[in-house]
Design a protein around this motif. Sequence first.
Motif, PDB file in Angstrom:
ATOM      1  N   GLY A  55      51.683  15.511  14.964  1.00 57.82           N
ATOM      2  CA  GLY A  55      50.581  14.855  15.652  1.00 57.82           C
ATOM      3  C   GLY A  55      49.980  15.556  16.855  1.00 57.82           C
ATOM      4  O   GLY A  55      49.135  14.964  17.543  1.00 57.82           O
ATOM      5  N   ILE A  56      50.359  16.766  17.120  1.00 57.44           N
ATOM      6  CA  ILE A  56      49.729  17.501  18.228  1.00 57.44           C
ATOM      7  C   ILE A  56      48.358  17.972  17.761  1.00 57.44           C
ATOM      8  O   ILE A  56      48.215  18.544  16.687  1.00 57.44           O
ATOM      9  N   THR A  57      47.359  17.731  18.609  1.00 57.00           N
ATOM     10  CA  THR A  57      45.981  18.018  18.214  1.00 57.00           C
ATOM     11  C   THR A  57      45.371  19.129  19.055  1.00 57.00           C
ATOM     12  O   THR A  57      45.799  19.408  20.178  1.00 57.00           O
ATOM     13  N   ASN A  58      44.329  19.735  18.497  1.00 56.22           N
ATOM     14  CA  ASN A  58      43.587  20.771  19.192  1.00 56.22           C
ATOM     15  C   ASN A  58      42.148  20.711  18.708  1.00 56.22           C
ATOM     16  O   ASN A  58      41.902  20.402  17.538  1.00 56.22           O
ATOM     17  N   TYR A  59      41.198  21.003  19.612  1.00 55.87           N
ATOM     18  CA  TYR A  59      39.788  20.837  19.290  1.00 55.87           C
ATOM     19  C   TYR A  59      38.963  22.026  19.742  1.00 55.87           C
ATOM     20  O   TYR A  59      39.251  22.666  20.753  1.00 55.87           O
ATOM     21  N   ALA A  60      37.890  22.262  19.019  1.00 54.05           N
ATOM     22  CA  ALA A  60      36.892  23.211  19.473  1.00 54.05           C
ATOM     23  C   ALA A  60      36.167  22.609  20.675  1.00 54.05           C
ATOM     24  O   ALA A  60      36.043  21.378  20.802  1.00 54.05           O
ATOM     25  N   VAL A  61      35.665  23.475  21.526  1.00 59.67           N
ATOM     26  CA  VAL A  61      34.981  23.017  22.734  1.00 59.67           C
ATOM     27  C   VAL A  61      33.801  22.107  22.385  1.00 59.67           C
ATOM     28  O   VAL A  61      33.529  21.128  23.079  1.00 59.67           O
ATOM     29  N   SER A  62      33.140  22.410  21.279  1.00 57.20           N
ATOM     30  CA  SER A  62      31.923  21.680  20.913  1.00 57.20           C
ATOM     31  C   SER A  62      32.178  20.210  20.589  1.00 57.20           C
ATOM     32  O   SER A  62      31.250  19.396  20.654  1.00 57.20           O
ATOM     33  N   VAL A  63      33.418  19.856  20.239  1.00 55.72           N
ATOM     34  CA  VAL A  63      33.688  18.471  19.836  1.00 55.72           C
ATOM     35  C   VAL A  63      34.720  17.795  20.724  1.00 55.72           C
ATOM     36  O   VAL A  63      34.960  16.583  20.588  1.00 55.72           O
ATOM     37  N   LYS A  64      35.331  18.538  21.614  1.00 54.42           N
ATOM     38  CA  LYS A  64      36.386  17.978  22.454  1.00 54.42           C
ATOM     39  C   LYS A  64      35.837  16.828  23.278  1.00 54.42           C
ATOM     40  O   LYS A  64      34.775  16.930  23.890  1.00 54.42           O
ATOM     41  N   GLY A  65      36.561  15.718  23.273  1.00 56.23           N
ATOM     42  CA  GLY A  65      36.124  14.531  23.995  1.00 56.23           C
ATOM     43  C   GLY A  65      35.253  13.600  23.182  1.00 56.23           C
ATOM     44  O   GLY A  65      35.027  12.444  23.574  1.00 56.23           O
ATOM     45  N   ARG A  66      34.750  14.071  22.042  1.00 59.88           N
ATOM     46  CA  ARG A  66      33.916  13.228  21.174  1.00 59.88           C
ATOM     47  C   ARG A  66      34.584  12.933  19.835  1.00 59.88           C
ATOM     48  O   ARG A  66      34.409  11.854  19.283  1.00 59.88           O
ATOM     49  N   PHE A  67      35.305  13.895  19.316  1.00 61.87           N
ATOM     50  CA  PHE A  67      35.948  13.751  18.004  1.00 61.87           C
ATOM     51  C   PHE A  67      37.460  13.595  18.189  1.00 61.87           C
ATOM     52  O   PHE A  67      38.035  14.132  19.138  1.00 61.87           O
ATOM     53  N   ALA A  68      38.085  12.901  17.256  1.00 64.78           N
ATOM     54  CA  ALA A  68      39.536  12.740  17.274  1.00 64.78           C
ATOM     55  C   ALA A  68      40.084  12.884  15.860  1.00 64.78           C
ATOM     56  O   ALA A  68      39.645  12.162  14.950  1.00 64.78           O
ATOM     57  N   ILE A  69      41.023  13.789  15.699  1.00 64.25           N
ATOM     58  CA  ILE A  69      41.670  13.980  14.408  1.00 64.25           C
ATOM     59  C   ILE A  69      42.986  13.212  14.410  1.00 64.25           C
ATOM     60  O   ILE A  69      43.680  13.132  15.428  1.00 64.25           O
ATOM     61  N   SER A  70      43.306  12.622  13.282  1.00 67.23           N
ATOM     62  CA  SER A  70      44.559  11.900  13.145  1.00 67.23           C
ATOM     63  C   SER A  70      45.041  12.032  11.705  1.00 67.23           C
ATOM     64  O   SER A  70      44.306  12.516  10.846  1.00 67.23           O
ATOM     65  N   ARG A  71      46.265  11.595  11.475  1.00 69.31           N
ATOM     66  CA  ARG A  71      46.800  11.693  10.122  1.00 69.31           C
ATOM     67  C   ARG A  71      47.707  10.508   9.830  1.00 69.31           C
ATOM     68  O   ARG A  71      48.314   9.947  10.746  1.00 69.31           O
ATOM     69  N   ASP A  72      47.750  10.147   8.571  1.00 64.68           N
ATOM     70  CA  ASP A  72      48.660   9.109   8.094  1.00 64.68           C
ATOM     71  C   ASP A  72      49.519   9.759   7.023  1.00 64.68           C
ATOM     72  O   ASP A  72      49.071   9.937   5.889  1.00 64.68           O
ATOM     73  N   ASN A  73      50.731  10.122   7.396  1.00 67.75           N
ATOM     74  CA  ASN A  73      51.579  10.848   6.454  1.00 67.75           C
ATOM     75  C   ASN A  73      51.986   9.989   5.256  1.00 67.75           C
ATOM     76  O   ASN A  73      52.262  10.521   4.182  1.00 67.75           O
ATOM     77  N   ALA A  74      52.014   8.684   5.433  1.00 65.49           N
ATOM     78  CA  ALA A  74      52.366   7.801   4.321  1.00 65.49           C
ATOM     79  C   ALA A  74      51.259   7.750   3.271  1.00 65.49           C
ATOM     80  O   ALA A  74      51.520   7.494   2.100  1.00 65.49           O
ATOM     81  N   LYS A  75      50.041   8.005   3.707  1.00 64.54           N
ATOM     82  CA  LYS A  75      48.891   7.947   2.803  1.00 64.54           C
ATOM     83  C   LYS A  75      48.366   9.329   2.435  1.00 64.54           C
ATOM     84  O   LYS A  75      47.353   9.435   1.742  1.00 64.54           O
ATOM     85  N   ASN A  76      49.032  10.372   2.917  1.00 60.61           N
ATOM     86  CA  ASN A  76      48.575  11.742   2.646  1.00 60.61           C
ATOM     87  C   ASN A  76      47.105  11.916   3.013  1.00 60.61           C
ATOM     88  O   ASN A  76      46.328  12.530   2.266  1.00 60.61           O
ATOM     89  N   THR A  77      46.728  11.363   4.154  1.00 58.17           N
ATOM     90  CA  THR A  77      45.325  11.363   4.548  1.00 58.17           C
ATOM     91  C   THR A  77      45.180  11.850   5.979  1.00 58.17           C
ATOM     92  O   THR A  77      45.968  11.491   6.851  1.00 58.17           O
TER      93      THR A  77
END
Length: 115
Positions: A55-77
């Motif tokens: 769950g450690i995330t990293n973002y490009a400068v262009s989207v940092k603060g606006r976009f959020a990536i997440s994952r659900d390992n149980a749903k492979n999504t």
Amino acid sequence: QVQLVESGGALVRAGESLRLSCLVSPRNFKTSSMAWYHQPLGNQRDLIAAITPNGITNYAVSVKGRFAISRDNAKNTVYLQMNGLKPEDTGVYYCNLAGNTLMPWGQGTQVTVSP
């Protein structure tokens, strides 16, 4: 065998939000860092957000603060929450592994942001 299926793209107005989803084949998901990539029309595909298996995330400068990536390992999504969308966010969004070794690309999902 399809390994990456992106969805959730749409036509929205500037300032609105979208959530993209990517269903990943189970064999590659739980132990892999995943990423979202953005490809504007006629331009290269760039990594904009990445997430490690724990769950450690990293973002490009262009989207940092606006976009959020997440994952659900149980749903492979893996998800991309996109807030405060701008016209320059327009393009096709793809998910894939985060690294030099990639899976075959999926079809992507189109996001169009009008002014």
